[in-house]
Design a protein around this motif. Structure first.
Motif, PDB file in Angstrom:
ATOM      1  N   THR A   1       0.833  -1.215   0.000  1.00 38.13           N
ATOM      2  CA  THR A   1       0.000   0.000   0.000  1.00 38.13           C
ATOM      3  C   THR A   1       0.858   1.251   0.000  1.00 38.13           C
TER       4      THR A   1
ATOM      5  N   CYS B   1       7.295   2.626   5.299  1.00 37.97           N
ATOM      6  CA  CYS B   1       6.938   2.135   3.953  1.00 37.97           C
ATOM      7  C   CYS B   1       6.932   0.612   3.951  1.00 37.97           C
ATOM      8  N   GLU B   2       6.180   0.045   3.028  1.00 41.18           N
ATOM      9  CA  GLU B   2       6.062  -1.407   2.957  1.00 41.18           C
ATOM     10  C   GLU B   2       6.915  -2.023   1.849  1.00 41.18           C
TER      11      GLU B   2
ATOM     12  N   ILE C   1       4.992  -6.795   5.123  1.00 42.59           N
ATOM     13  CA  ILE C   1       5.140  -5.799   6.187  1.00 42.59           C
ATOM     14  C   ILE C   1       3.834  -5.023   6.271  1.00 42.59           C
ATOM     15  N   ASN C   2       3.203  -5.004   7.405  1.00 45.07           N
ATOM     16  CA  ASN C   2       2.063  -4.137   7.673  1.00 45.07           C
ATOM     17  C   ASN C   2       0.765  -4.513   6.949  1.00 45.07           C
ATOM     18  N   ALA C   3       0.318  -3.714   5.975  1.00 44.63           N
ATOM     19  CA  ALA C   3      -1.047  -3.851   5.453  1.00 44.63           C
ATOM     20  C   ALA C   3      -1.373  -5.235   4.912  1.00 44.63           C
ATOM     21  N   TYR C   4      -0.449  -5.847   4.189  1.00 44.27           N
ATOM     22  CA  TYR C   4      -0.737  -7.139   3.565  1.00 44.27           C
ATOM     23  C   TYR C   4      -0.075  -8.304   4.314  1.00 44.27           C
ATOM     24  N   ALA C   5       0.300  -8.102   5.556  1.00 40.83           N
ATOM     25  CA  ALA C   5       0.791  -9.211   6.381  1.00 40.83           C
ATOM     26  C   ALA C   5      -0.280 -10.299   6.431  1.00 40.83           C
TER      27      ALA C   5
ATOM     28  N   HIS D   1      -7.817  -6.489   6.133  1.00 41.91           N
ATOM     29  CA  HIS D   1      -8.777  -6.673   5.045  1.00 41.91           C
ATOM     30  C   HIS D   1      -9.410  -8.056   5.043  1.00 41.91           C
TER      31      HIS D   1
ATOM     32  N   PRO E   1      -0.869  -1.294  13.743  1.00 41.23           N
ATOM     33  CA  PRO E   1      -0.238  -0.695  12.559  1.00 41.23           C
ATOM     34  C   PRO E   1      -0.877  -1.136  11.244  1.00 41.23           C
ATOM     35  N   ARG E   2      -1.315  -2.383  11.174  1.00 37.11           N
ATOM     36  CA  ARG E   2      -1.860  -2.862   9.906  1.00 37.11           C
ATOM     37  C   ARG E   2      -3.182  -2.190   9.545  1.00 37.11           C
ATOM     38  N   SER E   3      -3.830  -1.550  10.514  1.00 38.45           N
ATOM     39  CA  SER E   3      -5.059  -0.823  10.197  1.00 38.45           C
ATOM     40  C   SER E   3      -4.778   0.573   9.629  1.00 38.45           C
TER      41      SER E   3
ATOM     42  N   PRO F   1      -2.950   1.744   6.981  1.00 38.61           N
ATOM     43  CA  PRO F   1      -3.210   1.956   5.544  1.00 38.61           C
ATOM     44  C   PRO F   1      -4.677   1.791   5.158  1.00 38.61           C
ATOM     45  N   VAL F   2      -5.394   0.918   5.867  1.00 38.88           N
ATOM     46  CA  VAL F   2      -6.829   0.760   5.606  1.00 38.88           C
ATOM     47  C   VAL F   2      -7.532   2.099   5.814  1.00 38.88           C
TER      48      VAL F   2
END
Lengths: 236, 236, 236, 236, 236, 236
Positions: free
Chosen positions: A113, A178-179, C227-231, E51, E122-124, E126-127
């Motif tokens: 993302t 950043c990812e 890393i993070n969003a798509y973990a 997600h 943290p993963r929330s 970017p959502v």
């Protein structure tokens, strides 16, 4: 029998050792049926560091593209992260044309993302920011960073350039959250694997991803639109 | 005693009659203390119709800018509506540099809440849209229109080019509800007064407004920033 | 010996005939070393016409992706133009995941300065506009249009659906001044060649371009960032 | 014989000493043929620090503009960085009207790829951010900063206000990586030269650049569009 | 006699204690004539952390909305800060539907020129950034921050979750210069008053503001548009 | 016992009949516990038709807000679609303040994916477009249209103003493919129900929705942030 796809990977600067490295990177990822043709922009500056160098590289770049088009090339990769003359190349070419910045940041936007870019010199940072704004990906780009190294330092065996690039990536992970990281210079193509290992984050090299994306567009039967903006140049 | 300001107005294409017309337009609006130096990009295409022509005009344009800078020019107008090589010129120049598209659309944004652009060929429309996006003025630009005439038709005495431009402006007023119109080609500079009269709407010519804006920036003591993006080109 | 790449092409609706058509389109463009695995989202609606259908398709889609991931799939194409559940699929997958809308509009942005989309139902238009806004390509998308046909009409042999799609494309060329057209439904994959011929403009089908782009990302050694969003999803 | 251009430079607050300083700054850069008329908004707050002060300054400002228009003024500069009532002034005026924020940030965008703004109070920061968003230049503005000084401290001889402004500029260079700095208050006009010298970066004062830009628009024969938004106010 | 307004407040995860807390928050602010109906998405994950969890919550959420619509519900609040399935719920519902993120950030934009969001994981981040981009409020959102706590930690009596949330808000005030803070999780609804007191800044909880905004839309006689995007789902 | 909420609904023009109509619209939707206080901006123009009228309305508007704040008002609606002086009112007020444009377009964005606005005069169109750009909703606003009627024609019993408004809405549905319509003038508040019936589309009146939204913000315990931009005006 396998269909052969012919791709031009053109280096818009005149440093042959960089062309060699770029062609090697392209060949390393190319599909079995693909032939990579390397080319160097004769008469161009030794490296593209800013807008003036970019401007002076264009006639040499155009000449290489014209020649390849005349020989029926299937697709073209312009291997400089400033994406010099891409629209002009698209006018000359029947097949698809990609700059390595466009390919890399669009790939990054498919894998994460958010991403940061690590380039060579500070003066290239605004150039790349402007490109990313034009590609519509500013909202996914955390920051464009420079490792403060001249482009040609990447060609010198004993330089600490690769260490500086790695440290800047580590900085980007920590500070930008950043990812993924995009390498902002064609001359970094050979560092990708090592940098991914060292940093534990997806590191994207424009040369390899652009090569494979051109293959993809060609393979999907797609060509540059010849309606309007990218029509062949008008006869004078 | 009056301070003399010296301004280069450079035509990036190689058509001398267009340079003459542009220089005339610049001189017609310049302040008493200003000297306008005209120049033509040697080796450039006869007209800039698309990205390829633009790319091929750059070395000639850079040469003219380098020469003028060496002689201590105060400011530079690049007189082609595609704003070719502006960033590269800014690297070469100490003083301010303006393209006529940037000058014209920023002037329009000061005089009206919305404007349309009328250019020559359809293929120039996306070029100009991209420039306006980069200048941050897409929200004030109603539409970029083409009058469907080749650039050099504006130079032919008997052509109906001026009628087509006028009709396209009338169309823009009716369909786009724009409050001003920007002329999207340096070759239209001599039509401005006539078009304003015929259409009853402010019609903005980039050559004259860029010339006066460069005077303004010079007069306010402002120069191109030499920090980072527009620093002088790196020695190789 | 050739490396084999395994790609899942998953249809998020439950209509098997549409899956068959999609898989056929993917296989038609896939590289020699690629194996295409088709799958249908069990329990999903027969067609995805709006947000509710999309929501109801997700558990079936997730199940197919989970299974493929467990078997070590290399990359995934989600073959519905509403790009349902892409981010969730990216959490489940190690390799890259692409929706056909994202793939098609990003490809279009590489081949033309502007494009229009032609989809099936009017109610899908805002869904696609929202996606394109998120992908950052609103400035290159002239208009999202509907041909006013139900998704499943594309499966009926005698319907006039293909004629309606062609006429809408012709309309887009005339009214939107677009340089390319993207087909806004996976069910149109078999019409691409015919539509290109009939309209003389590049017509982009998401299924084939997404398939080749996934190959490209896999081939360039790229994977979804973990890393993070798509973990991977958190254990509960 | 030289044409005389008459420009109103109006201070929207009621502090005469600030008007004097502003008029001095305008006259210092004005062309030989330009007459600068200073004016102070009677009944306005002593300084504009936020939206309420701005609202309360408008009737006094409008009165000054109406009077000048009646006497045939050629152009108008509104000398407060919050650009109060610019659109309303444009309705009243035949000639061009510029606020100093608009003039300064558009000038900055012509000289550098990025800039920061240094203003007086923290409460002015969001006001200026909102203006820059409206002018379409958010992508070139690194940050709007406050030096944490009241507007009128700039008028007090012994205050350390100028030191604080300089230090904030040095901070902006270091932290924002900006290529130019815009002074965010009309009351800073007399500090420009000193600040440029101290910081080594282009420092842009809105009063001087707006004065010269109004001259430029007048000189290019341009006037405020009287179609639609900026038409003269309706009779009641 | 007072008109009774019936509002569904639905928790898209399956944790009943969170539903209880949410319903309590809604009832605490509801008008005298409003009846709050709580519901829990059966079969959904215990918490929505990313997600995939969101995708898996949708069928249970849809079922609750369908039931409520059948009983003539007046308006619906979806009480998860990721705003899962809002568009799909709007297709099912006659009355207005609000997610708590949309309600909270739009409320924040009415009370302050800028805000930051403090969420759980943290993963929330970017959502939520993606949601805010879609709602058009990126220019007012300083930053989306995570307090690095699992959602369900907010349900554990002895956890230090509330301290972490408070500290992150203090950090946001100091570093982001934001004027308000939005709580980025339905499970924080009971902390609002305490956090406002501790931090001295407006702290906005989505559950309470969404409940009151749904009342407002119902009270103003407004319903979800049934033209096009939010029309009732097509029969299959 | 019911808590009483006191709301000021202030008409920034000086036409008492319009105030009466606005107050009536507010009372028609207000909750049982709400007291609506009407007020008229003394000394303001008879109608707000453009930026100059808006500027001249502000001192009268500020006076009404100051008085109400002194008496402890809970929330404020500024009932003119140009949202005059909202930020200044927010500085004066403790409680929340809403303009009817902001309230109406944000409500529209909750009920439909797209909307058009129908206002009175063409000169108000750019004013409203600029507001919507600032509110971040340009991507959901299809078009701002004018019915070409003076504001006060809405007050004349025999005028055909309401017919013109209805016809413009029908035009918007057909041409803009919008899913909802916002009425762009406080003076249209009494037409809402009739227009909804005639056009079959949700028609949103700013006065009623702003009144209910202010109730909602007050009811949720929210107040204008007093940090930074909306802090009380500085003492002079």
């Amino acid at each position: 029998m396998e269909v052969v796809v012919e791709i031009l990977v053109v280096n818009p600067n005149s440093t042959q050792s960089m062309t060699d490295k770029i062609v090697e990177a392209a060949r390393a990822v190319a599909s079995p049926g693909t032939v990579i043709h390397g080319a160097t922009a004769a008469g161009a500056p030794a490296s593209i560091e800013g807008h003036y160098d970019e401007a002076m590289s264009l006639p040499g770049l155009m000449a290489r593209v014209r020649e390849a088009e005349a020989k029926g090339i299937d697709g073209i990769v312009v291997a400089c992260f400033d994406d010099p003359g891409i629209a002009a190349c698209r006018e000359l070419a029947s097949g698809p044309v990609l700059g390595i910045c466009e390919a890399a940041v669009k790939a990054a936007s498919m894998l994460a993302t958010s991403f940061s870019v690590v380039t060579t010199l500070p003066r290239s940072v605004p150039v790349i920011e402007h490109l990313i704004h034009g590609y519509g990906l500013s909202h996914q780009c955390r920051r464009v960073r420079s490792a403060a190294i001249p482009v040609l330092a990447l060609e010198e065996p004993g330089s600490n350039a690769r260490i500086k690039v790695r440290d800047e990536i580590l900085c980007a992970i920590r500070e930008d959250r950043c990812e993924a990281v995009v390498l902002g210079c064609a001359g970094m193509a050979d560092l990708t694997a090592w940098l991914s290992e060292e940093t534990g984050i997806p590191v994207i090299d424009g040369v390899s991803v652009a090569t494979r994306m051109i293959e993809a567009l060609v393979g999907a039967g797609l060509k540059t639109s010849k309606i309007n903006a990218y029509a062949f140049p008008n006869e004078k």
